[in-house]
Design a protein around this motif. Structure first.
Motif, PDB file in Angstrom:
ATOM      1  N   GLN A 122     -34.191  72.042  42.584  1.00 57.54           N
ATOM      2  CA  GLN A 122     -34.386  73.506  42.553  1.00 57.54           C
ATOM      3  C   GLN A 122     -35.945  74.132  42.383  1.00 57.54           C
ATOM      4  OE1 GLN A 122     -32.753  74.636  39.010  1.00 57.54           O
ATOM      5  NE2 GLN A 122     -32.874  76.687  38.825  1.00 57.54           N
ATOM      6  N   SER A 123     -36.018  75.427  42.520  1.00 60.28           N
ATOM      7  CA  SER A 123     -37.584  75.755  43.017  1.00 60.28           C
ATOM      8  C   SER A 123     -37.726  76.959  42.066  1.00 60.28           C
ATOM      9  CB  SER A 123     -38.146  75.950  44.150  1.00 60.28           C
ATOM     10  OG  SER A 123     -37.599  75.309  45.025  1.00 60.28           O
ATOM     11  N   THR A 124     -39.088  77.551  41.282  1.00 63.72           N
ATOM     12  CA  THR A 124     -39.418  78.085  40.649  1.00 63.72           C
ATOM     13  C   THR A 124     -40.140  78.802  41.401  1.00 63.72           C
ATOM     14  OG1 THR A 124     -38.371  77.817  38.380  1.00 63.72           O
ATOM     15  CG2 THR A 124     -39.687  79.273  38.750  1.00 63.72           C
ATOM     16  N   HIS A 166     -38.255  72.142  39.955  1.00 58.61           N
ATOM     17  CA  HIS A 166     -37.833  71.416  39.080  1.00 58.61           C
ATOM     18  C   HIS A 166     -37.167  69.608  39.699  1.00 58.61           C
ATOM     19  CE1 HIS A 166     -37.314  74.946  36.962  1.00 58.61           C
ATOM     20  NE2 HIS A 166     -38.165  75.322  37.920  1.00 58.61           N
ATOM     21  N   ARG A 174     -23.942  76.479  40.331  1.00 59.08           N
ATOM     22  CA  ARG A 174     -24.944  76.729  41.852  1.00 59.08           C
ATOM     23  C   ARG A 174     -24.882  75.356  42.414  1.00 59.08           C
ATOM     24  NH1 ARG A 174     -29.884  73.852  40.537  1.00 59.08           N
ATOM     25  NH2 ARG A 174     -30.748  74.933  42.300  1.00 59.08           N
TER      26      ARG A 174
END
Length: 205
Positions: free
Chosen positions: A44-46, A56, A38
Motif C-alpha cells: 500500500q502506498s500513500t 507501508h 482492498r
C-alpha cells in the motif's frame, strides 16, 4: 469436475498463488477470501500533495537469485515492465533510507558516527544495541518470531522500529508472526554457533 481452490488472503502471496494456479494446464476454480475491502495486503502506498510516496510495505524488487527471476518473469507476463524503475546501488535513493515514525520522517543512521550517538527515531545510540547482543546469552528455543529474536538480541526499540519496517519491506509480513529460522537463517545460526549475532556474522557463520 474441476476442483475449487480457496485462497485465504488477498495479499501479494494470495494474489501470486491465484496467478500461478490460473497459469496451470488445468486451472481450477478459485475462491479468493479477503477480510478487508482492498487487495494487496501490506502492499500500500500513500501519496502526499507534494508528490512524495510513502510505502507501508515492500518498496522494491531484488532481482537476484531464483526468486528475483521469478518475480521479474511475472512482471513481464503481466505487462508491467514500463512501471519498473531500476535504481543503481550508488543512487541517492539506494544510499539514503527513511522511516516515517511518530509523525516525522527520519533518515536511517549510516556510518560509524551515527552508531555512537542517538539518532532519531532511536532514543539511544545503536552501539548499545550491539553491546547487548555481544553480552546476551544464546537462545534455547527451536525457533521464535523475528520480533522476539530481535528484541532479545538488540532491544525492543530496534525490534519495533527497524526490524518491523524491514520485514514489511522485504517479506510484506508482520515480524511478530514471521519465523526467524525461515526468514533470517543466517542470523539464527550465527547466534546458535557463536552466542552473538554480530560475532557470528563477523566470523562468517
Amino acid at each position: 469436475m474441476s476442483p475449487t481452490v480457496a485462497v485465504v488472503g488477498g495479499g501479494i502471496s494470495g494474489l501470486a498463488a491465484c496467478y500461478y494456479l490460473s497459469r496451470g494446464p488445468r486451472p481450477p476454480k478459485m475462491l479468493l477470501l479477503e477480510a478487508s475491502d482492498r487487495l494487496g495486503g501490506w502492499l500500500q502506498s500513500t501519496r502526499t500533495p507534494d508528490g512524495a510516496v510513502f510505502e507501508h510495505g515492500p518498496r522494491g524488487i531484488r532481482p537476484g537469485g531464483v526468486v528475483g527471476a521469478d518475480i521479474l518473469h511475472m512482471v513481464t507476463e503481466l505487462g508491467l515492465e514500463g512501471d519498473v524503475l531500476p535504481v543503481p546501488g550508488d543512487h541517492p535513493a539506494s544510499r539514503n533510507r527513511f522511516l516515517y515514525v511518530g509523525g516525522a520522517l527520519h533518515k536511517l543512521p549510516s556510518g560509524l558516527w551515527a552508531l555512537l550517538r542517538p539518532v532519531p527515531p532511536f532514543s539511544r545510540a545503536l552501539l548499545w544495541s550491539g553491546v547487548q547482543d555481544l553480552l546476551s546469552p544464546a537462545g534455547t528455543e527451536p525457533d521464535e518470531t523475528v520480533h522476539a529474536f530481535a528484541q532479545r538480541r538488540f532491544g525492543r526499540e530496534v525490534a519495533d522500529v527497524a526490524v518491523d519496517s524491514l520485514c514489511r519491506g522485504v517479506f510484506a509480513g508482520d515480524c511478530r508472526a514471521l519465523s526467524t529460522r525461515s526468514c533470517f537463517p543466517a542470523l539464527f545460526q550465527a547466534e546458535r554457533r557463536h552466542r552473538s549475532v554480530l560475532l557470528g556474522l563477523a566470523l562468517g557463520s
